[in-house]
Design a protein around this motif. Structure first.
Motif, PDB file in Angstrom:
ATOM      1  N   ASN A   1       0.840  -1.205   0.000  1.00 59.28           N
ATOM      2  CA  ASN A   1       0.000   0.000   0.000  1.00 59.28           C
ATOM      3  C   ASN A   1       0.870   1.250   0.000  1.00 59.28           C
ATOM      4  O   ASN A   1       0.600   2.218   0.712  1.00 59.28           O
ATOM      5  N   GLU A   2       1.908   1.227  -0.813  1.00 60.39           N
ATOM      6  CA  GLU A   2       2.796   2.375  -0.933  1.00 60.39           C
ATOM      7  C   GLU A   2       2.025   3.634  -1.325  1.00 60.39           C
ATOM      8  O   GLU A   2       1.084   3.592  -2.128  1.00 60.39           O
ATOM      9  N   SER A   3       2.452   4.742  -0.783  1.00 58.47           N
ATOM     10  CA  SER A   3       1.869   6.034  -1.129  1.00 58.47           C
ATOM     11  C   SER A   3       1.847   6.256  -2.630  1.00 58.47           C
ATOM     12  O   SER A   3       2.803   5.927  -3.339  1.00 58.47           O
ATOM     13  N   GLN A   4       0.767   6.822  -3.100  1.00 56.17           N
ATOM     14  CA  GLN A   4       0.647   7.164  -4.520  1.00 56.17           C
ATOM     15  C   GLN A   4       1.266   8.517  -4.833  1.00 56.17           C
ATOM     16  O   GLN A   4       1.288   8.938  -5.993  1.00 56.17           O
TER      17      GLN A   4
ATOM     18  N   LEU B   1       5.676   0.152  22.977  1.00 56.55           N
ATOM     19  CA  LEU B   1       5.726  -0.111  21.542  1.00 56.55           C
ATOM     20  C   LEU B   1       5.941   1.184  20.765  1.00 56.55           C
ATOM     21  O   LEU B   1       5.312   2.201  21.060  1.00 56.55           O
ATOM     22  N   VAL B   2       6.840   1.136  19.803  1.00 50.79           N
ATOM     23  CA  VAL B   2       7.042   2.241  18.872  1.00 50.79           C
ATOM     24  C   VAL B   2       7.142   1.648  17.469  1.00 50.79           C
ATOM     25  O   VAL B   2       7.838   0.651  17.266  1.00 50.79           O
ATOM     26  N   ALA B   3       6.447   2.241  16.527  1.00 51.59           N
ATOM     27  CA  ALA B   3       6.561   1.822  15.126  1.00 51.59           C
ATOM     28  C   ALA B   3       6.691   3.069  14.267  1.00 51.59           C
ATOM     29  O   ALA B   3       6.035   4.086  14.530  1.00 51.59           O
ATOM     30  N   VAL B   4       7.538   2.982  13.276  1.00 50.15           N
ATOM     31  CA  VAL B   4       7.684   4.058  12.293  1.00 50.15           C
ATOM     32  C   VAL B   4       7.346   3.479  10.930  1.00 50.15           C
ATOM     33  O   VAL B   4       7.864   2.417  10.553  1.00 50.15           O
ATOM     34  N   VAL B   5       6.460   4.158  10.218  1.00 47.40           N
ATOM     35  CA  VAL B   5       6.023   3.699   8.900  1.00 47.40           C
ATOM     36  C   VAL B   5       6.171   4.863   7.927  1.00 47.40           C
ATOM     37  O   VAL B   5       5.635   5.944   8.167  1.00 47.40           O
ATOM     38  N   ARG B   6       6.890   4.620   6.846  1.00 49.75           N
ATOM     39  CA  ARG B   6       7.139   5.674   5.861  1.00 49.75           C
ATOM     40  C   ARG B   6       6.558   5.289   4.512  1.00 49.75           C
ATOM     41  O   ARG B   6       6.750   4.188   4.026  1.00 49.75           O
ATOM     42  N   TRP B   7       5.830   6.246   3.927  1.00 46.12           N
ATOM     43  CA  TRP B   7       5.308   6.151   2.560  1.00 46.12           C
ATOM     44  C   TRP B   7       4.261   5.054   2.406  1.00 46.12           C
ATOM     45  O   TRP B   7       4.305   4.239   1.487  1.00 46.12           O
ATOM     46  N   ILE B   8       3.275   5.082   3.314  1.00 45.81           N
ATOM     47  CA  ILE B   8       2.108   4.227   3.216  1.00 45.81           C
ATOM     48  C   ILE B   8       0.911   5.108   2.895  1.00 45.81           C
ATOM     49  O   ILE B   8       0.821   6.255   3.360  1.00 45.81           O
ATOM     50  N   GLU B   9      -0.005   4.617   2.070  1.00 43.80           N
ATOM     51  CA  GLU B   9      -1.212   5.381   1.787  1.00 43.80           C
ATOM     52  C   GLU B   9      -1.944   5.696   3.093  1.00 43.80           C
ATOM     53  O   GLU B   9      -2.057   4.828   3.980  1.00 43.80           O
ATOM     54  N   ARG B  10      -2.421   6.914   3.210  1.00 45.87           N
ATOM     55  CA  ARG B  10      -3.047   7.364   4.456  1.00 45.87           C
ATOM     56  C   ARG B  10      -4.144   6.411   4.921  1.00 45.87           C
ATOM     57  O   ARG B  10      -4.212   6.034   6.095  1.00 45.87           O
ATOM     58  N   ASP B  11      -5.014   5.994   4.005  1.00 45.68           N
ATOM     59  CA  ASP B  11      -6.150   5.153   4.383  1.00 45.68           C
ATOM     60  C   ASP B  11      -5.739   3.724   4.717  1.00 45.68           C
ATOM     61  O   ASP B  11      -6.575   2.948   5.199  1.00 45.68           O
ATOM     62  N   ALA B  12      -4.465   3.369   4.446  1.00 40.73           N
ATOM     63  CA  ALA B  12      -3.998   2.009   4.737  1.00 40.73           C
ATOM     64  C   ALA B  12      -3.327   1.911   6.102  1.00 40.73           C
ATOM     65  O   ALA B  12      -3.087   0.794   6.588  1.00 40.73           O
ATOM     66  N   PHE B  13      -3.020   3.033   6.715  1.00 38.32           N
ATOM     67  CA  PHE B  13      -2.268   2.971   7.970  1.00 38.32           C
ATOM     68  C   PHE B  13      -3.024   2.224   9.056  1.00 38.32           C
ATOM     69  O   PHE B  13      -2.438   1.429   9.810  1.00 38.32           O
ATOM     70  N   ASP B  14      -4.333   2.426   9.160  1.00 35.73           N
ATOM     71  CA  ASP B  14      -5.083   1.707  10.188  1.00 35.73           C
ATOM     72  C   ASP B  14      -5.037   0.201   9.941  1.00 35.73           C
ATOM     73  O   ASP B  14      -4.994  -0.592  10.895  1.00 35.73           O
TER      74      ASP B  14
END
Length: 372
Positions: free
Chosen positions: A37-40, A346-359
């Motif tokens: 679900n990479e950012s578009q 817990l800590v997570a870092v997520v880069r360049w995921i589509e906004r609606d896919a983060f949940d």
């Protein structure tokens, strides 16, 4: 039990997912989901901005700060201070958009801790006399209102008028709403919430006036160096955001990359910051930022349950329904996210995921946790 703190962003212990309470296959499914679900958004960030990424009025969308192309999606998951799972190039300092706002919040917290700001409930005009808080609309604006995005500050800063972000709809599928950039009637400070990058930049300038030194210098000395962050991160303003303070020319940084500039930082450095927050502002026995600041910063503002002091909250489940209600986040366009949950360590870092896919990513991480 002694808490583990990594020595640096490059010297970081790992832990087997099973020992951290996770199913390894489940974590792999979460990172695979993030990559799928990479950012578009165009990988050429300058091109994305030039092509009206933020839905700007014609003539006001000019880019006035530096940009750099982004790379592949990447990220990491940390529990108990140790890396549980990692994907992509987490040591590359990518542009991070509005996550810079949360670093501004830290600079404000440090100013409060050192007594440079006596109270966030006091008017900014008591300390900042540069014309920006002289009008009837602006003179009673408090630090808390700027931090909570309820200030209704009115004016133009670095060639951008505040109304460029009026009627901004963060839930719009593209361009952040057809009404964005159309001036509306101003409300009293503290009575209206609006995500407004001009006002955040006004906060950055106000903090610079108070510190009388570059905010990146403050952040490095007080936070980033003590937590072992790399020397690769950068925090920029705009080509026209230079001011003179005590005879010294200093660039006022931006709270994002809306018009270029902003924070360029690696996922690992962001994870270190997130871990410091999750541990209540301490690092290896040393307090870096007060517990009082963190508690206030993660308390919902009076008119938005999902927002604190430039940190996104989840007490009502509005930021990520699949994440625990104890979670909070730094978020930036792209999407770039630091997910912090002190209760789970817990800590997570997520880069360049589509906004609606983060949940969906959060849901898969929690499924991996529950199924362990």
């Amino acid at each position: 039990m002694t808490q583990y703190f990594p020595a640096s962003s490059t010297s970081w212990d790992r832990i087997d997912p099973r020992d951290a309470g996770f199913d390894a296959d489940g974590l792999k499914a979460a990172s695979d989901f993030a990559v799928a679900n990479e950012s578009q958004m165009d990988r050429d960030v300058r091109k994305a901005l030039d092509n009206d990424l933020f839905g700007e009025p014609e003539g006001l969308r000019d880019v006035i700060g530096i940009t750099r192309p982004r790379e592949d999606p990447h990220g990491l998951i940390v529990r108990g201070g140790k890396i549980v799972h990692e994907w992509g190039d987490t040591q590359r300092p990518d542009i991070t958009f509005s996550i810079a706002k949360s670093y501004l919040s830290l600079c404000a917290g440090l100013a409060l801790d050192e007594g440079l700001i006596p109270s966030f409930d006091r008017p900014v005009a008591e300390l900042v006399d540069d014309g920006g808080f002289d009008s009837d609309q602006n003179r009673e604006i408090t630090w808390a209102q700027l931090l909570q995005q309820t200030s209704e500050w009115e004016g133009t800063l670095w060639s951008k008028p505040d109304w460029i972000d009026h009627n901004r709809d963060l839930d719009a599928s593209a361009g952040e709403g057809t009404m964005k950039g159309k001036a509306r009637d101003m409300q009293a400070p503290g009575t209206f919430w609006e995500y407004n990058d001009v006002r955040v930049n006004r906060l950055a300038l106000a903090l610079l006036r108070v510190w009388k030194r570059p905010l990146p210098e403050v952040l490095k000395e007080k936070i980033m160096a003590p937590i072992g962050a790399s020397s690769d991160w950068e925090w920029h303003g705009y080509e026209n955001s230079w001011v003179e303070i005590d005879g010294k020319r200093i660039q006022s940084v931006s709270g994002g990359s809306h018009w270029g500039g902003g924070m360029f930082i690696s996922s690992r450095d962001q994870a270190l910051t997130g871990l410091m927050m999750a541990r209540g502002g301490t690092w290896s026995g040393k307090r870096l930022v007060s517990k009082a600041y963190i508690e206030a910063a993660t308390t919902p503002c009076p008119i938005n349950d999902d927002y604190g002091y430039l940190w996104w909250l989840n007490g009502a489940g509005g930021s990520a329904p699949s994440a625990p209600r104890s979670s909070y986040f730094a978020k930036g366009k792209g999407s770039n996210v630091i997910w912090i949950d002190p209760e789970l360590d817990l800590v997570a870092v997520v880069r360049w995921i589509e906004r609606d896919a983060f949940d969906g990513f959060c849901g898969k991480v929690m499924e991996a946790f529950r199924e362990a």
